[in-house]
Design a protein around this motif. Sequence first.
Motif, PDB file in Angstrom:
ATOM      1  N   PHE A 211      -0.664   5.314  -4.765  1.00 24.27           N
ATOM      2  CA  PHE A 211      -1.578   4.164  -4.721  1.00 24.27           C
ATOM      3  C   PHE A 211      -3.029   4.640  -4.747  1.00 24.27           C
ATOM      4  O   PHE A 211      -3.856   4.167  -5.534  1.00 24.27           O
ATOM      5  N   LEU A 212      -3.324   5.628  -3.889  1.00 28.24           N
ATOM      6  CA  LEU A 212      -4.711   6.095  -3.780  1.00 28.24           C
ATOM      7  C   LEU A 212      -5.163   6.789  -5.061  1.00 28.24           C
ATOM      8  O   LEU A 212      -6.307   6.650  -5.474  1.00 28.24           O
TER       9      LEU A 212
ATOM     10  N   GLY B 113       1.404  -0.493  -8.788  1.00 25.78           N
ATOM     11  CA  GLY B 113       1.402  -0.449  -7.329  1.00 25.78           C
ATOM     12  C   GLY B 113       1.867   0.894  -6.806  1.00 25.78           C
ATOM     13  O   GLY B 113       1.968   1.870  -7.548  1.00 25.78           O
ATOM     14  N   PRO B 114       2.118   0.988  -5.488  1.00 25.19           N
ATOM     15  CA  PRO B 114       2.541   2.261  -4.897  1.00 25.19           C
ATOM     16  C   PRO B 114       3.974   2.608  -5.307  1.00 25.19           C
ATOM     17  O   PRO B 114       4.874   1.794  -5.158  1.00 25.19           O
ATOM     18  N   VAL B 115       4.152   3.803  -5.817  1.00 32.23           N
ATOM     19  CA  VAL B 115       5.489   4.279  -6.173  1.00 32.23           C
ATOM     20  C   VAL B 115       5.668   5.629  -5.497  1.00 32.23           C
ATOM     21  O   VAL B 115       4.779   6.479  -5.562  1.00 32.23           O
ATOM     22  N   SER B 116       6.784   5.834  -4.795  1.00 32.21           N
ATOM     23  CA  SER B 116       6.977   7.154  -4.180  1.00 32.21           C
ATOM     24  C   SER B 116       7.753   8.039  -5.147  1.00 32.21           C
ATOM     25  O   SER B 116       8.700   7.612  -5.800  1.00 32.21           O
ATOM     26  N   HIS B 117       7.242   9.244  -5.306  1.00 26.63           N
ATOM     27  CA  HIS B 117       7.858  10.197  -6.236  1.00 26.63           C
ATOM     28  C   HIS B 117       8.565  11.276  -5.436  1.00 26.63           C
ATOM     29  O   HIS B 117       8.190  11.563  -4.308  1.00 26.63           O
ATOM     30  N   THR B 118       9.557  11.861  -6.046  1.00 27.04           N
ATOM     31  CA  THR B 118      10.194  13.027  -5.424  1.00 27.04           C
ATOM     32  C   THR B 118      10.015  14.208  -6.355  1.00 27.04           C
ATOM     33  O   THR B 118      10.523  14.214  -7.478  1.00 27.04           O
ATOM     34  N   ILE B 119       9.193  15.143  -5.929  1.00 27.22           N
ATOM     35  CA  ILE B 119       8.953  16.324  -6.755  1.00 27.22           C
ATOM     36  C   ILE B 119       9.539  17.533  -6.023  1.00 27.22           C
ATOM     37  O   ILE B 119       9.173  17.814  -4.873  1.00 27.22           O
ATOM     38  N   ALA B 120      10.468  18.219  -6.663  1.00 27.76           N
ATOM     39  CA  ALA B 120      11.116  19.412  -6.115  1.00 27.76           C
ATOM     40  C   ALA B 120      11.676  19.157  -4.719  1.00 27.76           C
ATOM     41  O   ALA B 120      11.481  19.940  -3.802  1.00 27.76           O
ATOM     42  N   GLY B 121      12.299  18.011  -4.574  1.00 26.91           N
ATOM     43  CA  GLY B 121      12.959  17.723  -3.301  1.00 26.91           C
ATOM     44  C   GLY B 121      12.053  17.177  -2.221  1.00 26.91           C
ATOM     45  O   GLY B 121      12.520  16.724  -1.192  1.00 26.91           O
TER      46      GLY B 121
ATOM     47  N   TYR C  90     -18.415  -3.262   2.379  1.00 30.18           N
ATOM     48  CA  TYR C  90     -18.541  -2.923   0.969  1.00 30.18           C
ATOM     49  C   TYR C  90     -17.509  -1.855   0.582  1.00 30.18           C
ATOM     50  O   TYR C  90     -16.831  -1.975  -0.439  1.00 30.18           O
ATOM     51  N   CYS C  91     -17.367  -0.835   1.434  1.00 27.58           N
ATOM     52  CA  CYS C  91     -16.424   0.245   1.118  1.00 27.58           C
ATOM     53  C   CYS C  91     -14.991  -0.259   1.110  1.00 27.58           C
ATOM     54  O   CYS C  91     -14.204   0.052   0.206  1.00 27.58           O
ATOM     55  N   VAL C  92     -14.621  -1.039   2.136  1.00 29.99           N
ATOM     56  CA  VAL C  92     -13.246  -1.531   2.221  1.00 29.99           C
ATOM     57  C   VAL C  92     -12.979  -2.540   1.110  1.00 29.99           C
ATOM     58  O   VAL C  92     -11.894  -2.575   0.535  1.00 29.99           O
ATOM     59  N   GLU C  93     -13.997  -3.345   0.779  1.00 32.46           N
ATOM     60  CA  GLU C  93     -13.831  -4.331  -0.287  1.00 32.46           C
ATOM     61  C   GLU C  93     -13.553  -3.616  -1.612  1.00 32.46           C
ATOM     62  O   GLU C  93     -12.706  -4.057  -2.399  1.00 32.46           O
ATOM     63  N   THR C  94     -14.251  -2.513  -1.840  1.00 31.32           N
ATOM     64  CA  THR C  94     -13.991  -1.737  -3.059  1.00 31.32           C
ATOM     65  C   THR C  94     -12.530  -1.322  -3.105  1.00 31.32           C
ATOM     66  O   THR C  94     -11.844  -1.483  -4.120  1.00 31.32           O
ATOM     67  N   LEU C  95     -12.048  -0.791  -1.970  1.00 33.83           N
ATOM     68  CA  LEU C  95     -10.655  -0.371  -1.892  1.00 33.83           C
ATOM     69  C   LEU C  95      -9.722  -1.563  -2.111  1.00 33.83           C
ATOM     70  O   LEU C  95      -8.724  -1.460  -2.838  1.00 33.83           O
ATOM     71  N   ALA C  96     -10.039  -2.710  -1.507  1.00 33.87           N
ATOM     72  CA  ALA C  96      -9.148  -3.868  -1.584  1.00 33.87           C
ATOM     73  C   ALA C  96      -9.090  -4.432  -2.998  1.00 33.87           C
ATOM     74  O   ALA C  96      -8.006  -4.711  -3.523  1.00 33.87           O
ATOM     75  N   VAL C  97     -10.271  -4.596  -3.635  1.00 36.11           N
ATOM     76  CA  VAL C  97     -10.287  -5.189  -4.975  1.00 36.11           C
ATOM     77  C   VAL C  97      -9.606  -4.257  -5.972  1.00 36.11           C
ATOM     78  O   VAL C  97      -8.738  -4.675  -6.748  1.00 36.11           O
ATOM     79  N   LEU C  98      -9.966  -2.973  -5.926  1.00 35.23           N
ATOM     80  CA  LEU C  98      -9.339  -2.042  -6.862  1.00 35.23           C
ATOM     81  C   LEU C  98      -7.858  -1.894  -6.552  1.00 35.23           C
ATOM     82  O   LEU C  98      -7.030  -1.763  -7.467  1.00 35.23           O
TER      83      LEU C  98
ATOM     84  N   VAL D  42       0.840  -1.187   0.000  1.00 33.25           N
ATOM     85  CA  VAL D  42       0.000   0.000   0.000  1.00 33.25           C
ATOM     86  C   VAL D  42       0.882   1.245   0.000  1.00 33.25           C
ATOM     87  O   VAL D  42       0.581   2.235  -0.669  1.00 33.25           O
ATOM     88  N   ASN D  43       2.009   1.162   0.734  1.00 30.25           N
ATOM     89  CA  ASN D  43       2.860   2.344   0.858  1.00 30.25           C
ATOM     90  C   ASN D  43       4.181   2.169   0.117  1.00 30.25           C
ATOM     91  O   ASN D  43       4.668   3.081  -0.527  1.00 30.25           O
TER      92      ASN D  43
END
Lengths: 384, 315
Positions: B268-269, B251-259, B233-241, B92-93
Amino acid sequence: MTVIVPVGPQHPALKEPENFRFEIRGEEVVDVDIRMGYVHRGIERAMQDRTYLHNVYLSERICGICNVVHTNTYCQAVEAIAGIEIPDRARYIRTILLELERIHSHLLWAGVAAHEIGFDTLFMYFWRDREHVLDIREAVSGGRQLSATNTVGGVRRDIKLEHIPRMLDVLKRLERETRRYLEICSSDPTILSRCEGVGVLTKQDALEVCAVGPTARAAGVDWDVRRDDPYAAYGDLDFRVVIERTGDVLAQILVRLGEVIQSIEIVRQAADRLPSGPIRVDPPTRIEPNEAVARSEAPRGELLYYVVSNGTDKPERVRVRTPTYGNVLTWKRMFKGCTVAEIPIVLASIDPCMACTDRVTLVDVERGRSRVVSLEELRRWKKW
Amino acid sequence: MVGVAEFLFSTLIFPGLLFAAAVGLLYIGIDRKITGRLQHRVGPPIWQEFLDFGKLLTKEDITPAAAQGAIFDFAPVVALGAVVTVLLLFPVNSVQPALQSVADLIVIIYLLNIPAISMMLGGYASGTPFGAVGAWRYVVQLFSYELVFVLAILSVVARVGSLSVSGVVGYQLANGWLLFDPRLWPAFIAVVIAAQAKLLRVPFDIPEAHTEIVHGPLTEYSGPKLAVWRLVYCVETLAVLGLLVNLFLGGPVSHTIAGVTIPGVVDFLVKVFALLLVTTVMRNVMARLRIDRALRFFWTYGLLLVAVSLVLVVV
């Protein structure tokens, strides 16, 4: 194993309290038992205690959606026994109001139908466009739903000249939208898969159970009171009676949307030819003993009033036969071989108006055959 | 001691219960708002789901006399546990999930089926015909979409050669999103449609079609239990998607923008939100299918699509 699934008196697919007991095997409907009478109000009896004029307002309240056609038919019957001819302008104003009512009733039905098959977006769009019709009804008659315009001897309120351009403008937009909906309903794959070949009523069945209105016309019965026994100003106007052959839910949609387009055309012609002159003649308070039957084409089918007078200012007897009453039996034929998924749309397909029907009806249920699922039965069945 | 605290934190707060509930409720609220706009309505405010959830919690809890109490009571809780666990098992992170090297894709597939099974059991146990009919329909629906769903995941597994989600995400980090691989396009289309059925969204909201069978298996639920179902239902939506994001969208990718380093969870979200938009639009432009047509659809077109992908990947 068959299971009785009760639909109603409280059920999301029903807008009014009625009870249907579906005998189902898996998803298939084997039989249906129809029970009515939950909203009986005793209006016919109440009419005998009120004057002819007072009864106009009572008949208006038999049905919220098709109130104009109820007052119109009642007034026609009373005018017939009193021997009154109503002025031409009143006939045209009645026609315009009747057709505006048909448009809004059919759009309301189309929205409900879309909701029953789970297409809520289309439902919202239909009702959005229905609002425009309600707006112009409010402008010309003062009420969005109840118009309180018809009265014995003519109409109470004139259509103002400045309202006509606005009305025609709204109708032009509405016609464009309706044609688009017709195209969507006859081409969208999910709608077709839910409506085509579902709840079929053959022409033979329609004739046998005396179906009326759009339900019969969808099955190919070529009958429309407006054309075949003209009242109001329909005799002077040109329009087409929309007929389909297949008798399924899709045919009902096509007939009703087709009728919306025809109604728009009728309103245009009536507004164009609107004669000048008085809108009302004074009716007599007391009416000599006489009797008359009047009928007109309500949005749901043929509506019939029978009025008997006895020389006083109150009727001896008023009898109303509403279109839904004529169509109730079609359900028995339509539900043969349907699945549970099709119950709501087939129930809705005849556009039932229970409050109208229950005013007079007590359907006799064959006692030996009707079964109610008791708590005990449910418990036993649960352990399967 | 640190291990226990960390476990409790990840289970209860991030990415466990609290995070999942907050994001799930918010996303379904957004879904309802967009639906409203698509239907030419104003729509509810996006925090409406929180209000609904809170309201349901305070309502009276009724268990029908005919219901089998224990199953009826525990079904929603079990379902909630299963979907929250899924969030602990995939990234997730960062590339690593919250609970590392505990489980692979097979477990996730199983866990994602538990809400469906709990709902069926709850429906049967509620002792109402609508619950039973809803449960029948759910069984049929499960057998139609599940094979497509699993085969689509399998084609990803065959493509990457790893059964662990971290492995798939790590592979994408090095080689680009799997969505850009034309061989997986049919599988992606099929899995998005199968997710629609898994989340009971139109045109596959058949088991709880409310104009037909009231609320299907959930008809007799009320108060806090219904609130938990809503949360499931709400969490399942999050889990399946989220699973689809991990498998196809990198998947989750961390970006570095302007430091400034933006944590992977934001990425991810955003990706989950993009998929949510797709399913929301889908559910607003269609009518509900009949159960037999849904079955036929998945066993013909759905299966054909994933089979094409699987063959292309394996050969």
